[in-house]
Design a protein around this motif. Structure first.
Motif: not given
Ligand code: ADP
Length: 386
Positions: A188, A252, A273
């Motif tokens: 990410a 992502e 993330t």
């Protein structure tokens, strides 16, 4: 009256809004929350809370009245409402023209493809036959409303195609088919961008998903080729600029076995993330989100330690319900450097209720500490006292 900074309205009472409250308090920025119900995660820590539905324009008008800017805990506010707020003079950040790319996966794919940015092969499909014509196996997704793996199916057979298509079509959203990427791992890229165009890129992280839910994040992604890390950061910065994103953008990514990165999906708000940044970076994603939406100078995204590991705490077995706080004496005594973040959520099996961050010099040590603590909270370690 105290000398207050401009008020930031936040739509949605989940943990992301809750975690914005900490840097907001430090910076003296008042938050006003639109929460879906009394006592939800963010409403516990933001006193100026209005209860209402994010699909109700009157509730949105009420929460934004007198606020300098409105931002989001989730991407589900209808864009028509956001346009109406913008027309009424509210600074909507990110703006609906950007946010739609995080709301609708087909719109996102169309735009990124137009920009020549790397995606898995994709097509909007209208029947199980069209899915099969693309070649199996593949991945089927609803274009709107899916999250944490809900609304995503892997299609390996004619039967899978028929079943998943029927389920996805029932949601009323368009249906997207994608090549099943044989990825090495998921990465990410989290960046912050302000209206005046300043941007800050956090290190690229590796994330581990189980059943579509993020479990673990390691920053920086171990053994990532520096050239690929730079490419991934540049990709996120390009997307932020081209889509005119304001605030945090999380991209992502799939790292393919042949050394490429492909975009999976976009989020335009703090993201799971990026939770490691609370303790592992000079400026957290939550603080940079607030700075960005207020067009303040951004803080440094540089890491504070060579490694930070984030592990989510998921609700464990039903018999553990109500026992999160019981985990404190052991978890905190065992590891005084551990950082714990709980969301004030009722425990349900599999539900994200918090996370831990462990940072330090040694990756294996950080992994072991964070995994132990998360497993302890989850109740997976039983009554062992170690
Ligand atoms: P959500 O909106 O629920 O987060 P995603 O699109 O991120 O849905 O998909 C959830 C997970 O499914 C991803 O994290 C990844 O593990 C897997 N996945 C999604 N798309 C693909 C794809 N094209 N190829 C392989 N795996 C995929």
């Amino acid at each position: 009256m105290p000398d207050l900074a401009p008020t930031v309205a936040v739509i949605g009472g989940g943990q992301l809004a809750r975690m914005m409250a900490e840097p907001a308090a430090a910076l003296g920025i008042p938050l006003r929350l639109l929460a879906e119900a009394e006592g939800v995660s963010a409403a516990q820590v933001i006193p100026d809370t209005i209860i209402g539905d994010h699909r109700d324009i009157e509730a949105l008008r009420k929460v934004t009245s007198g606020a300098a800017v409105v931002t989001f805990d989730h991407e589900h506010v209808p864009t028509d409402h956001l346009h109406a707020l913008a027309d009424a003079g509210v600074a909507v950040r990110p703006a609906p023209e950007a946010l739609v790319h995080a709301q609708d996966k087909a719109v996102m794919r169309e735009r990124l493809t137009q920009l020549g940015l790397p995606c898995p092969r994709w097509a909007v499909v209208h029947s199980p036959e069209e899915i099969e014509a693309l070649g199996l196996p593949c991945v089927l997704k609803v274009t709107r409303g899916g999250y944490d793996g809900r609304g995503v199916w892997i299609i390996r057979s004619h039967h899978d195609a028929e079943e998943a298509f029927a389920q996805s079509e029932a949601t009323g959203a368009r249906v997207l088919a994608e090549e099943l990427v044989d990825f090495h791992r998921e990465l990410a890229a989290v960046v912050a961008r302000s209206p005046s165009g300043q941007a800050a890129a956090y290190p690229i992280v590796a994330s581990t998903q189980l059943d579509g839910i993020c479990h673990e994040v390691v920053s920086p992604a171990p053994d990532l080729a520096p050239e690929l890390a730079t490419r991934a950061q540049q990709l996120a910065l390009t997307i932020a600029k081209e889509l005119d994103v304001v605030g945090i953008l999380a991209v992502e990514l799939f790292e393919t076995r042949d050394g490429r990165v492909l975009v999976n999906e976009l989020a335009m708000r703090p993201h799971n993330t990026g939770h490691w940044t609370q303790d592992g970076a000079v400026t957290s994603q939550f603080e940079n989100h607030l700075r960005a939406v207020l067009d303040l100078p951004l803080g440094s995204p540089a890491p504070r330690a060579p490694w930070t590991v984030m592990v989510n705490i998921l609700g464990g077995p039903a018999e553990q319900v109500g026992r999160l706080y019981d985990g404190y004496p052991h978890a905190l005594a065992r590891d005084p450097r551990l950082r714990v973040h709980l969301y004030g959520k009722e425990l349900r099996p599999g539900r994200k209720v918090g996370h831990v961050n462990a940072y330090g010099e040694d990756l294996e040590d950080c992994l072991a500490r964070a995994r132990h603590a998360a497993a302890w909270f989850r109740g997976d370690l039983g009554n062992e006292s170690e």
